[in-house]
Design an enzyme around this catalytic site. Structure first.
Site, PDB file in Angstrom:
ATOM      1  N   ASP A 158     114.163   3.326  53.290  1.00  0.00           N
ATOM      2  CA  ASP A 158     113.883   4.282  52.212  1.00  0.00           C
ATOM      3  C   ASP A 158     113.902   3.534  50.883  1.00  0.00           C
ATOM      4  O   ASP A 158     114.524   2.474  50.765  1.00  0.00           O
ATOM      5  CB  ASP A 158     114.903   5.427  52.200  1.00  0.00           C
ATOM      6  CG  ASP A 158     114.293   6.696  51.599  1.00  0.00           C
ATOM      7  OD1 ASP A 158     114.000   7.636  52.356  1.00  0.00           O
ATOM      8  OD2 ASP A 158     114.077   6.720  50.367  1.00  0.00           O
TER       9      ASP A 158
ATOM     10  N   TYR B 153      97.562  14.383  46.106  1.00  0.00           N
ATOM     11  CA  TYR B 153      98.305  14.414  47.378  1.00  0.00           C
ATOM     12  C   TYR B 153      97.362  14.673  48.555  1.00  0.00           C
ATOM     13  O   TYR B 153      97.416  13.995  49.583  1.00  0.00           O
ATOM     14  CB  TYR B 153      99.371  15.510  47.279  1.00  0.00           C
ATOM     15  CG  TYR B 153     100.273  15.644  48.483  1.00  0.00           C
ATOM     16  CD1 TYR B 153     101.313  14.752  48.699  1.00  0.00           C
ATOM     17  CD2 TYR B 153     100.098  16.685  49.387  1.00  0.00           C
ATOM     18  CE1 TYR B 153     102.160  14.896  49.797  1.00  0.00           C
ATOM     19  CE2 TYR B 153     100.936  16.835  50.476  1.00  0.00           C
ATOM     20  CZ  TYR B 153     101.963  15.937  50.680  1.00  0.00           C
ATOM     21  OH  TYR B 153     102.799  16.077  51.764  1.00  0.00           O
TER      22      TYR B 153
ATOM     23  N   THR C 127     112.358  21.144  53.153  1.00  0.00           N
ATOM     24  CA  THR C 127     112.970  19.839  52.823  1.00  0.00           C
ATOM     25  C   THR C 127     113.164  19.785  51.301  1.00  0.00           C
ATOM     26  O   THR C 127     112.650  20.660  50.591  1.00  0.00           O
ATOM     27  CB  THR C 127     112.040  18.660  53.211  1.00  0.00           C
ATOM     28  OG1 THR C 127     110.918  18.675  52.315  1.00  0.00           O
ATOM     29  CG2 THR C 127     111.564  18.733  54.650  1.00  0.00           C
TER      30      THR C 127
ATOM     31  N   LYS D 222      96.580  12.244  51.765  1.00  0.00           N
ATOM     32  CA  LYS D 222      96.868  12.651  53.145  1.00  0.00           C
ATOM     33  C   LYS D 222      95.588  12.696  53.981  1.00  0.00           C
ATOM     34  O   LYS D 222      95.621  12.422  55.186  1.00  0.00           O
ATOM     35  CB  LYS D 222      97.586  14.002  53.155  1.00  0.00           C
ATOM     36  CG  LYS D 222      98.982  13.952  52.518  1.00  0.00           C
ATOM     37  CD  LYS D 222      99.905  12.990  53.261  1.00  0.00           C
ATOM     38  CE  LYS D 222     101.333  13.046  52.777  1.00  0.00           C
ATOM     39  NZ  LYS D 222     102.231  12.154  53.511  1.00  0.00           N
TER      40      LYS D 222
ATOM     41  N   VAL E 289     107.633   1.340  50.005  1.00  0.00           N
ATOM     42  CA  VAL E 289     106.472   1.073  50.869  1.00  0.00           C
ATOM     43  C   VAL E 289     105.209   0.719  50.088  1.00  0.00           C
ATOM     44  O   VAL E 289     104.248   0.213  50.681  1.00  0.00           O
ATOM     45  CB  VAL E 289     106.174   2.273  51.808  1.00  0.00           C
ATOM     46  CG1 VAL E 289     107.307   2.507  52.775  1.00  0.00           C
ATOM     47  CG2 VAL E 289     105.836   3.542  51.023  1.00  0.00           C
TER      48      VAL E 289
HETATM   49  P1  NAP Z   1     111.551  14.192  51.133  1.00  0.00           P
HETATM   50  O1  NAP Z   1     112.720  14.960  51.622  1.00  0.00           O
HETATM   51  O2  NAP Z   1     111.321  14.069  49.681  1.00  0.00           O
HETATM   52  O3  NAP Z   1     111.571  12.754  51.832  1.00  0.00           O
HETATM   53  C1  NAP Z   1     110.702  11.733  51.439  1.00  0.00           C
HETATM   54  C2  NAP Z   1     111.469  10.436  51.454  1.00  0.00           C
HETATM   55  O4  NAP Z   1     110.555   9.378  51.092  1.00  0.00           O
HETATM   56  C3  NAP Z   1     112.599  10.431  50.414  1.00  0.00           C
HETATM   57  O5  NAP Z   1     113.769   9.900  50.988  1.00  0.00           O
HETATM   58  C4  NAP Z   1     112.061   9.516  49.342  1.00  0.00           C
HETATM   59  O6  NAP Z   1     113.066   8.816  48.636  1.00  0.00           O
HETATM   60  C5  NAP Z   1     111.238   8.556  50.167  1.00  0.00           C
HETATM   61  N1  NAP Z   1     110.313   7.785  49.352  1.00  0.00           N
HETATM   62  C6  NAP Z   1     109.678   8.180  48.225  1.00  0.00           C
HETATM   63  N2  NAP Z   1     108.946   7.170  47.739  1.00  0.00           N
HETATM   64  C7  NAP Z   1     109.120   6.120  48.555  1.00  0.00           C
HETATM   65  C8  NAP Z   1     108.648   4.782  48.573  1.00  0.00           C
HETATM   66  N3  NAP Z   1     107.832   4.324  47.608  1.00  0.00           N
HETATM   67  N4  NAP Z   1     109.046   3.952  49.568  1.00  0.00           N
HETATM   68  C9  NAP Z   1     109.899   4.397  50.533  1.00  0.00           C
HETATM   69  N5  NAP Z   1     110.390   5.644  50.563  1.00  0.00           N
HETATM   70  C10 NAP Z   1     110.002   6.499  49.590  1.00  0.00           C
HETATM   71  O7  NAP Z   1     110.195  14.837  51.693  1.00  0.00           O
HETATM   72  P2  NAP Z   1     109.801  15.384  53.137  1.00  0.00           P
HETATM   73  O8  NAP Z   1     109.376  16.768  52.955  1.00  0.00           O
HETATM   74  O9  NAP Z   1     110.801  15.022  54.154  1.00  0.00           O
HETATM   75  O10 NAP Z   1     108.467  14.529  53.373  1.00  0.00           O
HETATM   76  C11 NAP Z   1     108.362  13.504  54.339  1.00  0.00           C
HETATM   77  C12 NAP Z   1     106.882  13.269  54.611  1.00  0.00           C
HETATM   78  O11 NAP Z   1     106.302  14.466  55.130  1.00  0.00           O
HETATM   79  C13 NAP Z   1     106.080  12.913  53.370  1.00  0.00           C
HETATM   80  O12 NAP Z   1     105.113  11.949  53.684  1.00  0.00           O
HETATM   81  C14 NAP Z   1     105.420  14.229  53.014  1.00  0.00           C
HETATM   82  O13 NAP Z   1     104.247  14.043  52.293  1.00  0.00           O
HETATM   83  C15 NAP Z   1     105.163  14.788  54.392  1.00  0.00           C
HETATM   84  N6  NAP Z   1     104.961  16.229  54.420  1.00  0.00           N
HETATM   85  C16 NAP Z   1     105.948  17.073  54.033  1.00  0.00           C
HETATM   86  C17 NAP Z   1     105.710  18.441  54.089  1.00  0.00           C
HETATM   87  C18 NAP Z   1     106.743  19.441  53.692  1.00  0.00           C
HETATM   88  O14 NAP Z   1     106.408  20.653  53.648  1.00  0.00           O
HETATM   89  N7  NAP Z   1     107.983  19.070  53.401  1.00  0.00           N
HETATM   90  C19 NAP Z   1     104.478  18.922  54.536  1.00  0.00           C
HETATM   91  C20 NAP Z   1     103.507  18.023  54.924  1.00  0.00           C
HETATM   92  C21 NAP Z   1     103.763  16.671  54.874  1.00  0.00           C
HETATM   93  P3  NAP Z   1     113.765   9.464  47.328  1.00  0.00           P
HETATM   94  O15 NAP Z   1     113.909  10.932  47.574  1.00  0.00           O
HETATM   95  O16 NAP Z   1     115.066   8.731  47.262  1.00  0.00           O
HETATM   96  O17 NAP Z   1     112.854   9.184  46.203  1.00  0.00           O
END
Ligand code: NAP
Length: 255
Positions: free
Chosen positions: A38, A163, A198, A167, A70
């Site tokens: 992370d 975004y 989340t 994606k 990343v």
């Molecule tokens: P989240 O809780 O915000 O988790 C995302 C994680 O990625 C966080 O720990 C964040 O770190 C980390 N991150 C951010 N920038 C980064 C970087 N440059 N390098 C490495 N790590 C990095 O969000 P989530 O909802 O679990 O999302 C996870 C994935 O699912 C994402 O790709 C998101 O686009 C996708 N997604 C989520 C949803 C949804 O409804 N939640 C829907 C569709 C897709 P920090 O928080 O410490 O900055």
């Protein structure tokens, strides 16, 4: 079913929160050893501690945590080198879950915030996939790469042109590299989550979320564990003949 991933090494980016953390937990429960990556070391480390606390089928499995942005090729190469040096092997599972949102309608979106989202969500997937696929091919390790895209990459979403573009790019990238790597023993698939509870969606006002739920045939948001289940399937031998595809986990939204 337990032990679907026994003996496998997994690298999960964005593993410090939300969906990435849930994936790490399910992977460990299924017997995998996990490298939690992370951007902030403390997030990754707290997931690692949780993994060690949970009674997994492989207690004291030796899970690791690594800080890695990343969008930086040097940090991604360090992550790959850590996995190869520490575990003396290439990972069988790579999950690209790191992601960010910086929402604004097109007329207000800045070039900087367009670039930032593409850098993390799309370039990051390219850098990590390339680094670990090279390692898999060099070490002759069968590998499953799972890219966490979004249903928004298929259907768009108001205020998320950066975004959604990132994606959608991940879907095209997934299908292309799946074709290139299939004969080399590397499978590449994408998961398209709908709206999942989340910290990322925690920023959305309650009223807006209620409106979103009305558009979801199942009438509710998803849980991170429901995305993790799809990741377990794609990383296990249950999906041994599956590559270049997308799995929508959306409660029926965007079908
Ligand atoms: P989240 O809780 O915000 O988790 C995302 C994680 O990625 C966080 O720990 C964040 O770190 C980390 N991150 C951010 N920038 C980064 C970087 N440059 N390098 C490495 N790590 C990095 O969000 P989530 O909802 O679990 O999302 C996870 C994935 O699912 C994402 O790709 C998101 O686009 C996708 N997604 C989520 C949803 C949804 O409804 N939640 C829907 C569709 C897709 P920090 O928080 O410490 O900055």
């Amino acid at each position: 079913m337990a032990n679907l991933l026994a003996g496998k090494l997994a690298v999960v980016t964005g593993g410090g929160s939300g969906i990435g953390r849930a994936i790490c937990m399910k992977f460990a429960k299924q017997g995998a050893v996990v490298v939690v990556a992370d951007v902030h070391k403390d997030g990754a480390e707290s997931t690692r501690v949780l993994l060690e606390q949970k009674p997994s089928v492989t207690p004291n499995a030796g899970h690791a945590s690594v800080a890695c942005d990343v969008s930086s090729s040097s940090e991604v190469n360090k992550l790959r080198d850590f996995a190869l040096d520490h575990f003396k092997r290439a990972p069988e599972i790579v999950v690209n879950c790191a992601g960010i949102t910086l929402d604004a309608t097109l007329l207000k979106l800045t070039e900087e915030n367009f670039d930032k989202v593409i850098d993390v969500n799309l370039k990051g997937v390219f850098l990590v996939t390339q680094a670990f696929a090279k390692a898999a091919v060099e070490h002759k390790t069968p590998q499953s790469v799972i890219n966490i895209s979004s249903i928004v990459g298929k259907i768009g979403n108001f205020g998320q042109s950066n975004y959604a573009a990132s994606k959608a790019g991940v879907i095209g990238f997934t299908k292309t590299v799946a074709r290139e790597l299939a004969a080399k023993g590397v499978r590449v698939n994408a998961v398209l989550p709908g709206f999942i509870s989340t910290p990322m969606t925690g920023k959305i006002p309650e009223k807006v979320l209620a409106g979103i739920c009305q558009q979801i045939p199942m009438g509710r948001m998803g849980q991170p564990e429901e995305i993790a289940d799809a990741a377990v399937f794609l990383s296990s031998d249950l999906s041994s003949y599956v590559t270049g595809t997308t799995i929508e986990v959306t409660g029926g939204m965007g079908m």
